[in-house]
Design a protein around this motif. Structure first.
Motif, PDB file in Angstrom:
ATOM      1  N   GLU A  19      41.823 119.517  32.323  1.00 17.09           N
ATOM      2  CA  GLU A  19      40.496 120.144  32.323  1.00 17.09           C
ATOM      3  C   GLU A  19      39.535 119.554  33.349  1.00 17.09           C
ATOM      4  OE1 GLU A  19      39.984 122.760  30.281  1.00 17.09           O
ATOM      5  OE2 GLU A  19      42.046 122.518  29.551  1.00 17.09           O
ATOM      6  N   PHE A  20      39.733 118.289  33.735  1.00 12.21           N
ATOM      7  CA  PHE A  20      38.713 117.646  34.566  1.00 12.21           C
ATOM      8  C   PHE A  20      39.193 117.287  35.966  1.00 12.21           C
ATOM      9  CE2 PHE A  20      36.790 117.260  30.466  1.00 12.21           C
ATOM     10  CZ  PHE A  20      35.421 117.245  30.707  1.00 12.21           C
ATOM     11  N   SER A  21      40.410 117.677  36.322  1.00 11.17           N
ATOM     12  CA  SER A  21      40.822 117.370  37.691  1.00 11.17           C
ATOM     13  C   SER A  21      41.450 118.625  38.279  1.00 11.17           C
ATOM     14  CB  SER A  21      41.831 116.225  37.698  1.00 11.17           C
ATOM     15  OG  SER A  21      43.073 116.667  37.205  1.00 11.17           O
ATOM     16  N   SER A  22      41.269 118.784  39.588  1.00  7.04           N
ATOM     17  CA  SER A  22      41.840 119.980  40.191  1.00  7.04           C
ATOM     18  C   SER A  22      43.334 119.751  40.424  1.00  7.04           C
ATOM     19  CB  SER A  22      41.138 120.305  41.506  1.00  7.04           C
ATOM     20  OG  SER A  22      41.442 119.322  42.455  1.00  7.04           O
ATOM     21  N   LYS A  23      44.067 120.854  40.495  1.00  7.64           N
ATOM     22  CA  LYS A  23      45.533 120.774  40.532  1.00  7.64           C
ATOM     23  C   LYS A  23      46.052 119.970  41.719  1.00  7.64           C
ATOM     24  CE  LYS A  23      47.962 124.466  38.179  1.00  7.64           C
ATOM     25  NZ  LYS A  23      47.815 125.897  38.118  1.00  7.64           N
ATOM     26  N   ASN A  24      45.331 120.055  42.837  1.00  9.05           N
ATOM     27  CA  ASN A  24      45.874 119.457  44.052  1.00  9.05           C
ATOM     28  C   ASN A  24      45.307 118.077  44.363  1.00  9.05           C
ATOM     29  OD1 ASN A  24      47.246 121.919  44.465  1.00  9.05           O
ATOM     30  ND2 ASN A  24      45.370 122.793  45.334  1.00  9.05           N
ATOM     31  N   SER A  25      44.524 117.518  43.427  1.00 11.02           N
ATOM     32  CA  SER A  25      43.907 116.245  43.765  1.00 11.02           C
ATOM     33  C   SER A  25      44.971 115.155  43.858  1.00 11.02           C
ATOM     34  CB  SER A  25      42.845 115.865  42.731  1.00 11.02           C
ATOM     35  OG  SER A  25      43.387 115.063  41.722  1.00 11.02           O
ATOM     36  N   VAL A  26      44.758 114.236  44.816  1.00 10.97           N
ATOM     37  CA  VAL A  26      45.731 113.177  45.072  1.00 10.97           C
ATOM     38  C   VAL A  26      45.830 112.255  43.859  1.00 10.97           C
ATOM     39  CG1 VAL A  26      46.319 111.261  46.594  1.00 10.97           C
ATOM     40  CG2 VAL A  26      45.174 113.284  47.503  1.00 10.97           C
ATOM     41  N   PHE A  27      44.658 111.936  43.269  1.00 12.32           N
ATOM     42  CA  PHE A  27      44.606 111.036  42.113  1.00 12.32           C
ATOM     43  C   PHE A  27      45.510 111.530  40.977  1.00 12.32           C
ATOM     44  CE2 PHE A  27      42.270 109.744  38.148  1.00 12.32           C
ATOM     45  CZ  PHE A  27      42.504 108.389  38.260  1.00 12.32           C
ATOM     46  N   SER A  28      45.334 112.801  40.598  1.00 16.80           N
ATOM     47  CA  SER A  28      46.141 113.270  39.465  1.00 16.80           C
ATOM     48  C   SER A  28      47.597 113.438  39.877  1.00 16.80           C
ATOM     49  CB  SER A  28      45.578 114.565  38.886  1.00 16.80           C
ATOM     50  OG  SER A  28      45.559 115.574  39.849  1.00 16.80           O
ATOM     51  N   MET A  72      32.885 121.248  41.299  1.00 18.42           N
ATOM     52  CA  MET A  72      32.869 121.440  39.851  1.00 18.42           C
ATOM     53  C   MET A  72      31.510 121.021  39.309  1.00 18.42           C
ATOM     54  SD  MET A  72      35.488 119.977  36.960  1.00 18.42           S
ATOM     55  CE  MET A  72      36.579 119.383  38.197  1.00 18.42           C
ATOM     56  N   PHE A  73      30.799 121.949  38.615  1.00 18.57           N
ATOM     57  CA  PHE A  73      29.512 121.584  38.020  1.00 18.57           C
ATOM     58  C   PHE A  73      29.716 120.958  36.663  1.00 18.57           C
ATOM     59  CE2 PHE A  73      26.117 122.534  35.030  1.00 18.57           C
ATOM     60  CZ  PHE A  73      25.056 121.887  35.653  1.00 18.57           C
ATOM     61  N   LEU A  74      29.083 119.805  36.427  1.00 22.69           N
ATOM     62  CA  LEU A  74      29.226 119.135  35.146  1.00 22.69           C
ATOM     63  C   LEU A  74      27.849 118.778  34.589  1.00 22.69           C
ATOM     64  CD1 LEU A  74      32.127 116.619  35.875  1.00 22.69           C
ATOM     65  CD2 LEU A  74      32.277 118.751  34.612  1.00 22.69           C
ATOM     66  N   SER A  75      27.636 119.017  33.300  1.00 22.05           N
ATOM     67  CA  SER A  75      26.385 118.607  32.665  1.00 22.05           C
ATOM     68  C   SER A  75      26.413 117.096  32.454  1.00 22.05           C
ATOM     69  CB  SER A  75      26.229 119.311  31.319  1.00 22.05           C
ATOM     70  OG  SER A  75      27.121 118.737  30.398  1.00 22.05           O
ATOM     71  N   GLN A  76      25.306 116.545  31.981  1.00 23.00           N
ATOM     72  CA  GLN A  76      25.210 115.103  31.774  1.00 23.00           C
ATOM     73  C   GLN A  76      26.282 114.607  30.781  1.00 23.00           C
ATOM     74  OE1 GLN A  76      22.989 113.932  33.881  1.00 23.00           O
ATOM     75  NE2 GLN A  76      23.737 111.865  33.461  1.00 23.00           N
ATOM     76  N   THR A  77      26.377 115.335  29.649  1.00 24.45           N
ATOM     77  CA  THR A  77      27.385 114.960  28.640  1.00 24.45           C
ATOM     78  C   THR A  77      28.770 114.951  29.267  1.00 24.45           C
ATOM     79  OG1 THR A  77      26.149 116.601  27.381  1.00 24.45           O
ATOM     80  CG2 THR A  77      27.883 115.394  26.212  1.00 24.45           C
ATOM     81  N   ASP A  78      29.053 115.989  30.046  1.00 23.36           N
ATOM     82  CA  ASP A  78      30.381 116.106  30.629  1.00 23.36           C
ATOM     83  C   ASP A  78      30.668 114.994  31.615  1.00 23.36           C
ATOM     84  OD1 ASP A  78      30.799 118.266  29.143  1.00 23.36           O
ATOM     85  OD2 ASP A  78      30.542 119.753  30.730  1.00 23.36           O
ATOM     86  N   LYS A  79      29.605 114.553  32.310  1.00 22.95           N
ATOM     87  CA  LYS A  79      29.819 113.468  33.272  1.00 22.95           C
ATOM     88  C   LYS A  79      30.246 112.203  32.556  1.00 22.95           C
ATOM     89  CE  LYS A  79      27.137 114.965  37.174  1.00 22.95           C
ATOM     90  NZ  LYS A  79      25.737 115.215  37.537  1.00 22.95           N
ATOM     91  N   HIS A  80      29.570 111.936  31.405  1.00 20.07           N
ATOM     92  CA  HIS A  80      29.968 110.765  30.609  1.00 20.07           C
ATOM     93  C   HIS A  80      31.402 110.899  30.146  1.00 20.07           C
ATOM     94  CE1 HIS A  80      26.300 108.523  30.450  1.00 20.07           C
ATOM     95  NE2 HIS A  80      25.598 109.609  30.119  1.00 20.07           N
ATOM     96  N   LEU A  81      31.698 112.062  29.564  1.00 20.05           N
ATOM     97  CA  LEU A  81      33.035 112.313  29.046  1.00 20.05           C
ATOM     98  C   LEU A  81      34.075 112.124  30.155  1.00 20.05           C
ATOM     99  CD1 LEU A  81      34.743 113.272  26.653  1.00 20.05           C
ATOM    100  CD2 LEU A  81      34.474 115.592  27.476  1.00 20.05           C
ATOM    101  N   SER A  82      33.770 112.705  31.301  1.00 21.43           N
ATOM    102  CA  SER A  82      34.695 112.652  32.422  1.00 21.43           C
ATOM    103  C   SER A  82      34.991 111.214  32.815  1.00 21.43           C
ATOM    104  CB  SER A  82      34.110 113.432  33.593  1.00 21.43           C
ATOM    105  OG  SER A  82      34.811 113.165  34.764  1.00 21.43           O
ATOM    106  N   LEU A  83      33.942 110.385  32.783  1.00 14.02           N
ATOM    107  CA  LEU A  83      34.091 108.982  33.136  1.00 14.02           C
ATOM    108  C   LEU A  83      35.056 108.282  32.170  1.00 14.02           C
ATOM    109  CD1 LEU A  83      32.649 107.646  35.492  1.00 14.02           C
ATOM    110  CD2 LEU A  83      31.199 106.482  33.819  1.00 14.02           C
ATOM    111  N   TRP A  84      34.831 108.529  30.853  1.00 11.19           N
ATOM    112  CA  TRP A  84      35.696 107.922  29.838  1.00 11.19           C
ATOM    113  C   TRP A  84      37.144 108.385  30.002  1.00 11.19           C
ATOM    114  CZ3 TRP A  84      35.016 103.752  27.293  1.00 11.19           C
ATOM    115  CH2 TRP A  84      33.716 103.353  26.934  1.00 11.19           C
ATOM    116  N   LEU A  85      37.291 109.688  30.226  1.00 12.41           N
ATOM    117  CA  LEU A  85      38.639 110.233  30.367  1.00 12.41           C
ATOM    118  C   LEU A  85      39.340 109.625  31.577  1.00 12.41           C
ATOM    119  CD1 LEU A  85      38.005 113.991  29.557  1.00 12.41           C
ATOM    120  CD2 LEU A  85      38.943 112.234  28.074  1.00 12.41           C
ATOM    121  N   ARG A  86      38.576 109.467  32.664  1.00 10.60           N
ATOM    122  CA  ARG A  86      39.157 108.901  33.877  1.00 10.60           C
ATOM    123  C   ARG A  86      39.633 107.471  33.622  1.00 10.60           C
ATOM    124  NH1 ARG A  86      38.484 110.226  39.572  1.00 10.60           N
ATOM    125  NH2 ARG A  86      37.286 112.037  38.948  1.00 10.60           N
ATOM    126  N   LEU A  87      38.842 106.737  32.842  1.00  8.45           N
ATOM    127  CA  LEU A  87      39.196 105.366  32.505  1.00  8.45           C
ATOM    128  C   LEU A  87      40.515 105.334  31.722  1.00  8.45           C
ATOM    129  CD1 LEU A  87      38.000 102.469  32.704  1.00  8.45           C
ATOM    130  CD2 LEU A  87      37.217 102.791  30.357  1.00  8.45           C
TER     131      LEU A  87
END
Lengths: 281, 278
Positions: B86-95, A1-16
């Motif tokens: 939107e940010f994780s793939s369907k088959n990922s173990v984490f999600s 998955m290609f992510l821009s810089q902004t998206d990487k930050h966002l992704s980090l926050w969302l993951r948290l």
């Protein structure tokens, strides 16, 4: 998955945030275990079924009467609500004239939205006095079963309804071509197709019945005893927690958390069963 | 043929039985609760343990608990839903693990949330019996509902939007802000209403977290009595509180009915607005 810089930050926050959401279940189990620990550390789990009775002041913690009250009321409610719920769904899909179907569905949805404390209030002020006329004291296992059945019926009806709705129209056509009667079609074609989804709805309803607190607390009478008949007062695991948490200290408090753990265990078992049911279909 | 007739008869009988029970329930509530209802009842303070007076402070506490629940749970749920769809793939173990844990969380009994809230928020974090503890406990409880409805809403947005946004060189954050979240708005609103309905109906999770005190709360650290707890207390612990319990129940039911109707109206309205501006 290609992510821009902004998206990487966002992704980090969302993951948290996602991690926080996922931790809650772990936290719940951790805290239940930690609070139960004063009793669990002795390693004698059998005391919860072998003690003489439930008398926390004398350090007697037999939860069997409460466990059986929970299981009996759930079983009773399921016995009533399952056929009625499935009948409701069949009515909506196959029997109701169109002007009744939407109105009836609305009734079921409204029943699903009534809070448990209101069911409890109604059970206590209307149902229990009626049962009391028949066989005192009124607040009883029977009253709990009836109120619980009303509460879980919408769950079963709504899931069965959408399960029946998901059946492709070709099955109806084939059945019609074979000149099956309406009931014959339902019994031998449609119900078998919807079986596993209806089963999932019943499991959902079982979980609700096991975990229900307020309504049962208000109508079951809350006497800790092994019921001999439907008219005996009983106290369920959930009601026991709600009644005694307010003043429980030390080992008594731990015993209540142990009953919370027992409830969690039942819910996790049910979730496992639901998973197996889903896989096998 | 006989079986066919019998089945039809039984099904009609069950439907009549269920409808009759529902009608009796609603009529009973209205009949017993109607007499006490007035504007003053909504704003006055309760007198004599709730046998007299109104439910003013209780409405305020209920509102505060709800506001807190939603303002904590909604952002967290939205972030989780966006991550899962939107940010994780369907088959990922984490999600996969996260979805499992949310499914189990959704079926945890409310009294267990009460136990947890008491042990964690009231005792461990030292918040005591307070509106804050109650609101946070309810936030944990409605989280799985919000995440599920939010995810469904986002998943319903057509993939063309994502592809078009990528083709325009927009990053995912911008695609979310300009296409996906606006598209999902009706579902987001519906989810919020569902969560509010669930939270306002809740009793068992609040008894040992937000407490019983029926005074007007001064701050979020005060104990406050929610409407559902008021109903419970009046009918179980206060002799002669039944008629006021019925009035409070009538108000609770009307609130739920309004929330329910509003959500379907709003969703409909938004759907139309969106289509005309596209």
């Amino acid at each position: 998955m290609f992510l821009s810089q902004t998206d990487k930050h966002l992704s980090l926050w969302l993951r948290l945030c996602t991690l926080i959401s996922a931790t809650i279940l772990a936290l719940i189990i951790m805290f239940l275990l930690a609070e139960s620990w004063p009793l669990l550390k002795h390693g004698v789990l059998t005391q919860f079924i072998s003690d003489e009775s439930w008398h926390p002041a004398q350090r007697l913690y037999n939860i069997l009467p409460m466990l059986s009250a929970t299981l009996l009321s759930t079983l009773g409610a399921l016995t009533l609500a399952t056929p009625l719920g499935i009948a409701s769904a069949m009515f909506n899909r196959y029997y109701a004239p169109s002007f009744l179907a939407s109105g009836y569905r609305r009734i079921i949805e409204l029943m699903a939205g009534i809070p448990s404390v209101v069911y409890g209030l109604w059970g206590l002020t209307t149902l229990a006095p009626v049962i009391n006329l028949w066989h005192p004291p009124g607040v009883s296992l029977l009253c709990a079963i009836l109120v619980l059945a009303m509460m879980i019926l919408p769950t079963i009806a709504l899931t069965a309804d959408s399960a029946l709705g998901a059946i492709p129209v070709v099955f109806h056509q084939t059945a019609a071509a074979l000149a099956l009667s309406r009931w014959g079609t339902i019994r031998h074609v449609l119900l078998p197709l919807a079986k596993s989804s209806i089963g999932a709805g019943i499991m959902l309803a079982t979980g609700r019945a096991i975990g229900e607190t307020m309504a049962v607390l208000m109508v079951a009478g809350n006497v800790v005893q092994q019921p001999d008949s439907l008219f005996d007062s009983v106290r369920t695991l959930t009601a026991n927690i709600a009644l005694e948490m307010a003043y429980a200290m030390g080992d008594h408090r731990a015993a209540l958390f142990v009953s919370g753990l027992a409830l969690m265990l039942m819910i996790i078992l049910l979730a496992g069963l639901a998973e197996i049911n889903k896989r096998s279909s | 043929m006989l079986k066919n007739r019998l089945a039809t008869l039984l099904i009609w009988l069950s439907v009549i039985l269920i409808s009759a029970v529902f009608v009796v329930l609603v009529l009973d509530l209205v009949r017993h609760g109607w007499a006490e209802l007035s504007l003053a009842y909504l704003v006055d303070a309760p007198l004599d343990a709730g046998r007299g007076g109104g439910i003013g402070p209780i409405m305020v506490s209920t509102g505060l608990i709800l506001a807190l629940t939603i303002s904590v749970a909604a952002p967290l749920s939205l972030a989780t839903a966006v991550f899962l769809t939107e940010f994780s793939s369907k088959n990922s173990v984490f999600s996969g693990i996260i979805k499992r844990s949310l499914d189990v969380l959704a079926s945890v009994p409310s009294i267990v949330f009460g136990l947890f809230g008491n042990a964690f928020f009231c005792v461990y974090l030292g918040l005591g019996f307070s509106i804050l503890s109650g609101g946070l406990t309810l936030a944990c409880m409605v989280l799985p509902i919000l995440i599920r409805t939010f995810s469904e809403g986002l998943r319903a947005a057509p993939d063309e939007y994502r592809l078009a946004a990528a083709a325009l060189g927009l990053n995912r954050a911008a695609a979310l802000r300009h296409f996906l979240l606006p598209t999902a708005t009706p579902a987001l609103i519906a989810g919020l209403m569902l969560a509010i309905g669930r939270a306002i109906a809740e009793t068992a999770a609040l008894i040992f977290t937000s407490g019983y005190v029926d005074r007007m709360p001064d701050s979020l650290m005060d104990s406050g009595r929610a409407l559902s707890i008021h109903i419970y207390d009046l009918s179980m612990n206060v002799a002669g509180g039944d008629s006021h319990a019925n009035s409070a129940a009538l108000i609770l039911i009307s609130l739920l009915f309004m929330i329910n109707t509003l959500s379907s109206k709003l969703a409909y309205h938004w759907m139309h607005k969106r289509i005309t501006c596209l």
